[in-house]
Design an enzyme around this catalytic site. Structure first.
Site, mmCIF file in Angstrom:
data_model
loop_
_atom_site.group_PDB
_atom_site.id
_atom_site.type_symbol
_atom_site.label_atom_id
_atom_site.label_comp_id
_atom_site.label_asym_id
_atom_site.label_seq_id
_atom_site.Cartn_x
_atom_site.Cartn_y
_atom_site.Cartn_z
ATOM 1 N NE ARG A 131 -3.762 -2.304 2.219
ATOM 2 C CZ ARG A 131 -4.724 -2.662 1.367
ATOM 3 N NH1 ARG A 131 -5.115 -1.820 0.415
ATOM 4 N NH2 ARG A 131 -5.303 -3.839 1.457
ATOM 5 C CG ASP A 132 1.432 5.516 -2.398
ATOM 6 O OD1 ASP A 132 1.898 5.493 -3.548
ATOM 7 O OD2 ASP A 132 1.689 6.432 -1.576
ATOM 8 C CB ILE A 133 3.877 5.775 2.447
ATOM 9 C CG1 ILE A 133 4.111 5.927 3.931
ATOM 10 C CG2 ILE A 133 4.368 6.982 1.657
ATOM 11 C CD1 ILE A 133 5.577 5.901 4.327
ATOM 12 C CG ASN B 93 3.118 8.777 -12.469
ATOM 13 O OD1 ASN B 93 2.243 9.071 -13.282
ATOM 14 N ND2 ASN B 93 2.887 8.698 -11.169
ATOM 15 C CD GLU C 148 6.257 11.819 -5.628
ATOM 16 O OE1 GLU C 148 6.256 10.982 -4.705
ATOM 17 O OE2 GLU C 148 5.418 12.730 -5.725
ATOM 18 C CB VAL C 149 9.912 5.853 -6.174
ATOM 19 C CG1 VAL C 149 10.824 4.685 -5.816
ATOM 20 C CG2 VAL C 149 9.477 6.592 -4.912
ATOM 21 C CG HIS D 284 6.065 2.643 -8.890
ATOM 22 N ND1 HIS D 284 7.299 3.228 -9.053
ATOM 23 C CD2 HIS D 284 5.193 3.652 -8.688
ATOM 24 C CE1 HIS D 284 7.174 4.539 -8.956
ATOM 25 N NE2 HIS D 284 5.903 4.822 -8.743
ATOM 26 C CG HIS E 175 0.690 4.660 -8.869
ATOM 27 N ND1 HIS E 175 0.820 5.318 -7.662
ATOM 28 C CD2 HIS E 175 1.801 4.970 -9.571
ATOM 29 C CE1 HIS E 175 1.945 6.004 -7.648
ATOM 30 N NE2 HIS E 175 2.565 5.815 -8.800
HETATM 31 P P1 5GP Z 1 5.585 7.897 -8.448
HETATM 32 O O1 5GP Z 1 5.321 9.379 -8.270
HETATM 33 O O2 5GP Z 1 7.071 7.632 -8.519
HETATM 34 O O3 5GP Z 1 4.811 7.290 -9.575
HETATM 35 O O4 5GP Z 1 5.009 7.213 -7.156
HETATM 36 C C1 5GP Z 1 5.787 6.924 -6.022
HETATM 37 C C2 5GP Z 1 4.824 6.568 -4.922
HETATM 38 O O5 5GP Z 1 5.564 5.939 -3.890
HETATM 39 C C3 5GP Z 1 4.132 7.774 -4.290
HETATM 40 O O6 5GP Z 1 2.720 7.633 -4.443
HETATM 41 C C4 5GP Z 1 4.575 7.738 -2.841
HETATM 42 O O7 5GP Z 1 3.545 8.109 -1.944
HETATM 43 C C5 5GP Z 1 5.013 6.288 -2.655
HETATM 44 N N1 5GP Z 1 6.060 6.096 -1.666
HETATM 45 C C6 5GP Z 1 7.209 6.806 -1.552
HETATM 46 N N2 5GP Z 1 7.965 6.345 -0.543
HETATM 47 C C7 5GP Z 1 7.259 5.296 0.001
HETATM 48 C C8 5GP Z 1 7.531 4.407 1.073
HETATM 49 O O8 5GP Z 1 8.556 4.469 1.764
HETATM 50 N N3 5GP Z 1 6.588 3.453 1.337
HETATM 51 C C9 5GP Z 1 5.445 3.356 0.593
HETATM 52 N N4 5GP Z 1 4.588 2.384 0.940
HETATM 53 N N5 5GP Z 1 5.169 4.195 -0.435
HETATM 54 C C10 5GP Z 1 6.061 5.144 -0.726
#
Ligand code: 5GP
Length: 116
Positions: free
Chosen positions: A28-30, A86, A94-95, A99, A101
């Protein structure tokens, strides 16, 4: 460069993990943007959608099948949901560990803010 997702996959830092097999991990997303917000992540580090290759076709299909299974378990399949990947800056990534979503549990509105 490894990201925090590699540590989550390895179980080195805690997460609310909902699925794991030899290919993918889902947790689950944080910072959930909907009642269901799950990230489906390949265990192998692929930084972005730009880095996928034909050799990843089975893995990418598996991510999709896992998403469908989790949508059913979350009981969001009938009403519907959204799958998002993304990529890079303009995509809002961001990461930098690929991944998918899985978002649902409420009406999600338009995919993008509409330009007038
Ligand atoms: P992006 O913007 O890269 O597509 O999505 C990255 C997602 O990773 C974001 O929705 C963010 O809330 C989630 N996220 C970032 N760090 C962590 C973490 O340490 N644990 C979890 N469960 N989600 C994270």
């Amino acid at each position: 460069m490894s990201t925090i997702f590699a540590k989550i996959i390895a179980g080195e830092i805690p997460s609310d993990m909902v699925f794991q097999d030899d290919q993918v991990t889902a947790f689950r997303d944080i910072s959930p943007q909907a009642p269901t917000h799950i990230l489906i992540v390949p265990n192998r580090e692929i930084p972005t959608a730009n880095d996928v290759s034909a050799a990843d076709e089975q893995l990418l299909g598996h991510m999709f099948v896992v998403a469908r299974q989790l949508a059913a378990e979350e009981e969001i399949d009938a009403n519907g949901y959204r799958l998002i990947i993304n990529c890079n800056e303009h995509g809002g990534q961001e990461v930098y560990h690929l991944h998918l979503h899985l978002l649902g549990g409420r009406p999600l509105g338009p995919m993008l803010t509409r330009r007038t």
